[in-house]
Design an enzyme around this catalytic site. Sequence first.
Site, short mmCIF file in Angstrom:
data_model
loop_
_atom_site.label_atom_id
_atom_site.label_comp_id
_atom_site.label_asym_id
_atom_site.label_seq_id
_atom_site.Cartn_x
_atom_site.Cartn_y
_atom_site.Cartn_z
N TYR A 114 0.83 -1.19 0.00
CA TYR A 114 0.00 0.00 0.00
C TYR A 114 0.87 1.25 0.00
CZ TYR A 114 -3.45 3.46 1.28
OH TYR A 114 -4.26 4.57 1.29
N TRP A 116 1.68 5.27 -2.43
CA TRP A 116 1.43 6.04 -3.64
C TRP A 116 2.42 5.75 -4.76
CZ3 TRP A 116 -1.58 10.90 -4.31
CH2 TRP A 116 -2.67 10.95 -3.43
#
Length: 756
Positions: A114, A116
Site C-alpha cells: 500500500y 502512492w
Amino acid sequence: MTSSERDLLTATHWGTYRVDVENGRVTNLRGFEHDPDPSPIGPGIVDVLDGPTRITAPMVRKSWLEGGPGTAGDKRGSDAFVEVSWAEANRLVAAELTRVRSTHGNRAIYAGSYGWASAGRFHHAQSQLKRFLNCIGGYTGSKNTYSFAAAEVLVPHVLGTFRGHLDTTTSWESIASDCDLFVAFGGVPLKNGQISQGGTGAHVQKGGLLAAHKAGVKFVNISPLRADLLDRVNADWLPIRPNTDVALMLSLAHVLLNEDLHDQAFLDRYTVGFARFADYLLGKTDGIPKSPEWAADICEIPADTIRDLARRMARSRTMISTAWALTRQDHGEQPFWAAIALAAMLGQIGLPGTGLGFGYSAMNNTGLNRTPIHYASFPQGHNPVPDFIPVARVTDMLETPGGKFDYDGASYKYPDIRLVWWAGGNPFHHHQDLNRMRRAWAKPETIIANEWCWNALAKHADIVLPCTTPLERSDIALTPKDPYQVVMDRAIEPVGQARDDHEILRGIAAEMGVEEAFTEGRSPQDWQRWIWEVSRQQAAGQRVELPGWESLQRDGWVKVPVPDKPTVMLDAFRTDPEANPLATPSGRIEIFSQTIADFGYDDCPGHPAWMEPTEWLGAAAPDDLHMISNQPRNKLHSQLDHGAVSQADRPKGVEPMTMHPRDAAVRGLIEGQIVKIHNTRGACLAELRISDMIRPGVIQIATGAWLYSDGDLCRRGNPNVLTRDKGTSRLAQGPVAHSCLVKVETIVSKVPQQKR
C-alpha cells in the site's frame, strides 16, 4: 523536437516540474509553466538522489542470510545488512518464493504494497509486483485505503458508489456561480490539495477557493484547526471537539425537522428510510432528542450557534463538504452518512453549486472540472487467491493467523502469512500503533522490500532490492484525474546498481521460468507505447483526440480539453431518478439501509447515529489531550521526509507540534521546547509551537516523520507510535488514527540532530 531538444520534464503526485541537470546530476526542479500554484515539495528530492540514505546495491539482512528464512525476526530494524550481487538476490528471492508456495501455498504471500509509489503509468510499483506474483499463482491482497476506508464501504450502500462520486464532485466553477454557503466539516486544507494520484499538472484548489470567495460564497470552517481553511476567505470558525461532527450534523438535522425547514418533497422522491431516521432524531427510538442542547454538551459548540447555522443552511444555496479525515476515527462510517442525510434534508443534492462533496482539497482533483477518460494501464492479470484483508488490518493478520474478522456483511479468516513483499509504499508510515506492528512484523519468515532509500521499511526487511526514482527512468503520467498528461523523461542514469521495478521483477521472473509471461516480449518502452496507443483509442471513443506517440515525446505534454459545462454531482439522478437510478437496492439515497441493518453490527446500525469513540475528550483524564495527526504540508505522507524541504521545517531534528497557549501554560511549556508526547502505546518527541489557531485540549502533529525507534520512543516525531490500531466498525474495518488521547510533558531543551 525530442526530449534532448527541450527542457526535461517529470511528473509527480505533487506536481509537474522542469528538470535541470548538470554533469549528470539533477540540480533543480522548476514548477511547470502551466501550473499557477506549484508545490514546493518537488525540489526536496534533489539533495537525496545520491545522498547517504540511497540504497545502491541489493542488500540482505545478516541474520537471515546466515540462518535462512525465519531467523531472528526480532532483529529487523537493528540487524546489519550484507551486500550481494543481483544474480544472488534474484536466486534468493526465487528460491524463497518457491519454498513458500510449495509448503504453504500462494495465500501465504502478502503483497499489500500500500502506498502512492510513482506517478508513472507503467512504473507503478504495486502493479508491477502484482502482475509478477499473478504469473506464479497469486497472493493475498488488501482492500480499500487508509485515506477513507470507512467511506469506501459505507457510501456505496447509501449512494450506490463512492469513488464514482469522487470523480464527479461538483466543480469549483459551479460553486463560484451557484453557491451561497459552503459548510466545511474538517475544513478545506490547501496543503492536502497539493497532491493528486497519477500526476498533477496545474494546482486548482487555491484558485477555486479564492474565486468562490470573490463571487460572494460564505464559508464555515468546522474543525479544531483554524488553519484548515485559508484566512483570506474570512470563514466563520466553529472549533469543534474532535470526533463529534456526527453529533453536530444530527442536531442540525433535528433543527431542520423540528422547525419544518426540511424538503419533504425531495425526501419522498429521492430517498428511502427518512421516517426511521426522523424517529431517531426526535428521540422516539432511544429517548434522546438530538437537539442543539444535546449536541452542545458533546461538541462544545453553543446550541444557539447550531440553531442559527441550521437556519442559515436552509435559506441558502448550501454545499456541505466532508473532509476525508473524518472517516479516520472510531465509527468513521457515520460522518459521511450523517452528511448525506443532512444534505438530503436540505433538498439541494444534484443542483449546481450545492448538495454535498467528499473532501474538497483532499486532493487537487477534487472539484476539478475534467473529462474522465478510462486510460489503459499495465495489466496485472488474474489473481486466483481469494484471500484478502481490509488494508488497515495488517497487524491483526500477522498476530492472529486463522483468526476471524467481519467485513461488509460477511465473516472471513486471516491467512497465515509467511512472506511479505512491499513495493512502492511504507507501512511504517501509514499504519497505526507502530510499536505493536513492529512486534508483529517479526513473525513472517521473510520480508522483501523494493526501496530506493533507507527508511524504516527497508531497515525492517530481510531482502532489499534497490529501485530507481522516477528521474532515473522514462514513463508517462497518464491519469483521468488531471487534464495534463505528461512525459516523464529519464533525466539521469540510475544511481549505483539501482534498477526499475520492472527490471527487478523481470530478473526474478527469468530465474523462475516466467519471464515471457511477465514481459510478453515487450521492453518498458514497448509497454509505454502500448499503454499510450490503447489509451488513444479509448479517448477517441469519447471524442477526445490524443496525439501520436512521437508527437507526445516531442512536445512533452498534452492537455485534454475540459467540459464546457461545470460538473455537478448527481445532476442526472436529480433530473430523472427513474431513468438514472443509484446502484442501491432501492435506486435511491438510502438514509436508512436495510442491508446494513440486517448485518446486525452493534457498532454500525442501519442509519446515521452518534456513538462515543473509544478515545475522545468526552471521556478523557484531566491531563489528556486529543491528538490530531494530519497530513504534512512539506511532503506526501513520508515520501521525501529526508529531503531538504521537509528537513527545513524541523531544524532541531524533530517534528513540530502545535498546542494552544492555555494548554502550554498549564503544563509550564514554552515555545521551542522539545516535548514528549506519550500514551500507553508509545511515545515520540516533538518541538513545541504555541498558537491560538488550535482549540484548547487538542494538539496537532503531522504524519510522515520517518520512524526512528529508541525502544517504544520515536526520536523524530512519528505520531503513529501513539495512534490506536482498531477498525472503525465491523462494517469497514478502516483506521481510527484520529481517535487518540495523549499526554505531553517536557523532556529536554533540545535533542541532538539525527543523521538523515
